[in-house]
Design a protein around this motif. Structure first.
Motif, PDB file in Angstrom:
ATOM      1  N   VAL A 198      -4.953  -6.185   4.111  1.00  0.00           N
ATOM      2  CA  VAL A 198      -6.184  -5.781   3.454  1.00  0.00           C
ATOM      3  C   VAL A 198      -7.463  -6.850   3.683  1.00  0.00           C
ATOM      4  O   VAL A 198      -7.074  -7.905   2.969  1.00  0.00           O
ATOM      5  CB  VAL A 198      -5.933  -5.275   2.185  1.00  0.00           C
ATOM      6  CG1 VAL A 198      -7.298  -4.637   1.741  1.00  0.00           C
ATOM      7  CG2 VAL A 198      -4.953  -4.139   2.134  1.00  0.00           C
ATOM      8  N   MET A 213      -2.314   5.570  -2.245  1.00  0.00           N
ATOM      9  CA  MET A 213      -3.419   4.547  -2.047  1.00  0.00           C
ATOM     10  C   MET A 213      -4.094   4.718  -0.858  1.00  0.00           C
ATOM     11  O   MET A 213      -5.362   4.853  -0.780  1.00  0.00           O
ATOM     12  CB  MET A 213      -2.858   3.181  -2.150  1.00  0.00           C
ATOM     13  CG  MET A 213      -2.515   2.631  -3.552  1.00  0.00           C
ATOM     14  SD  MET A 213      -1.560   0.979  -3.400  1.00  0.00           S
ATOM     15  CE  MET A 213      -3.007  -0.195  -3.100  1.00  0.00           C
ATOM     16  N   VAL A 231       0.701  -1.066   0.026  1.00  0.00           N
ATOM     17  CA  VAL A 231       0.111   0.013  -0.089  1.00  0.00           C
ATOM     18  C   VAL A 231       0.880   1.109  -0.027  1.00  0.00           C
ATOM     19  O   VAL A 231       1.926   1.373   1.019  1.00  0.00           O
ATOM     20  CB  VAL A 231      -0.910  -0.060   1.320  1.00  0.00           C
ATOM     21  CG1 VAL A 231      -1.778   0.985   1.411  1.00  0.00           C
ATOM     22  CG2 VAL A 231      -1.795  -1.200   1.394  1.00  0.00           C
TER      23      VAL A 231
END
Length: 292
Positions: free
Chosen positions: A100, A30, A26
């Motif tokens: 995530v 983002m 990430v």
């Protein structure tokens, strides 16, 4: 990064979510995008203080992919948990390997982040962990070099405290005696441990006997002369620690001043610290040099 818009991507978001839970690289871009376009309107307000603590840990490299507290999204792509971490990552400009979790039911929003906050004492899991952790917080705040006080004291994060404790084994050497002194003389154990750790590091093995005599005198007050710094310290905390603005700095300064007078063999008639004074350094130790 390909721009993707589908039913799982709120309008405007440029960065697609993975199809399955997993570790994702990430970027700050983002994180910023997800926070801007995927933050559910019913999420709690952002706390700058909380995100800043996460930011400091990320910048210091304490946030790794082994940290499973990642980003959680619902079945429509909205954030369930992670907005403070996203804000911290965007501000820190650090790319992270983060867990995530997409496609989670919105109903879990009501139960996540409701737990008992984990403290440094919980992580240390040693006797007198609270006093040791508080001493570590003092040392981390003092290491910043602001000798007019410890303004970052309340912003020290739990990982930073644990890291400091591991770097300062001296914090544990006299914690039992410092705790007993707190019970019998009212001298706060955390600030006392921070001072003793510096004294031990400054004096090495030579300081052992000196510290023991200090602790015996401060704890009991037995056979102390009227001008003994240890007696003055006991009397200063007899009715409780200082209160009000600057109380933490004053508490620490009084302990250090009494110790410095004691190791110098000086007698005193009054023990005080003015708000216009810089915080005293423990004799023989200098944070700027990180050594004795």
């Amino acid at each position: 990064m390909e721009i993707v818009r589908d039913e799982l991507t709120p309008a405007g978001s440029r960065f697609r979510l993975p199809s399955e839970p997993g570790i994702v690289t990430v970027t700050p871009e983002m994180a910023s995008d997800w926070l801007s376009y995927r933050n559910h309107p019913k999420n709690r307000p952002l706390s700058k203080a909380v995100s800043f603590k996460y930011q400091k840990d990320m910048e210091a490299g304490r946030w790794t992919e082994e940290t499973p507290e990642g980003y959680i999204f619902d079945t429509d792509g909205w954030i369930i948990s992670g907005q403070h971490r996203m804000k911290a990552q965007a501000n820190s400009n650090v790319t992270l390997r983060m867990w995530v979790f997409p496609g989670e039911p919105r109903e879990i929003f009501e139960v996540v982040d409701q737990g008992y906050k984990r403290t440094a004492a919980h992580l240390l899991r040693v006797p007198n962990a609270t006093s040791i952790a508080n001493g570590g917080r003092h040392l981390a705040a003092l290491a910043d070099g602001d000798r007019w006080g410890m303004p970052r004291f309340s912003k020290i994060t739990t990982p930073e405290i644990v890291e400091t404790v591991h770097a300062w084994p001296e914090l544990t050497w006299h914690v039992t005696a410092a705790h007993a002194t707190s019970v019998q003389a009212g001298i706060p154990a955390g600030a006392h441990c921070a001072m003793l750790a510096q004294a031990a590091r400054a004096g090495g093995e030579r300081s052992t006997d000196l510290i023991q005599m200090w602790l015996d005198g401060v704890r009991t007050g037995a056979d102390l002369a009227a001008r003994d710094p240890r007696l003055h310290l006991r009397r200063r905390f007899h009715s409780g620690p200082p209160t009000g603005k600057g109380a933490r700095d004053l508490t620490y300064a009084l302990i250090v001043k009494a110790w410095n007078a004691y190791v110098a063999g000086e007698t005193i008639t009054v023990l005080r610290h003015m708000s216009t004074e810089v915080l005293p350094r423990v004799t023989g130790f200098d944070f700027e040099r990180k050594s004795a």
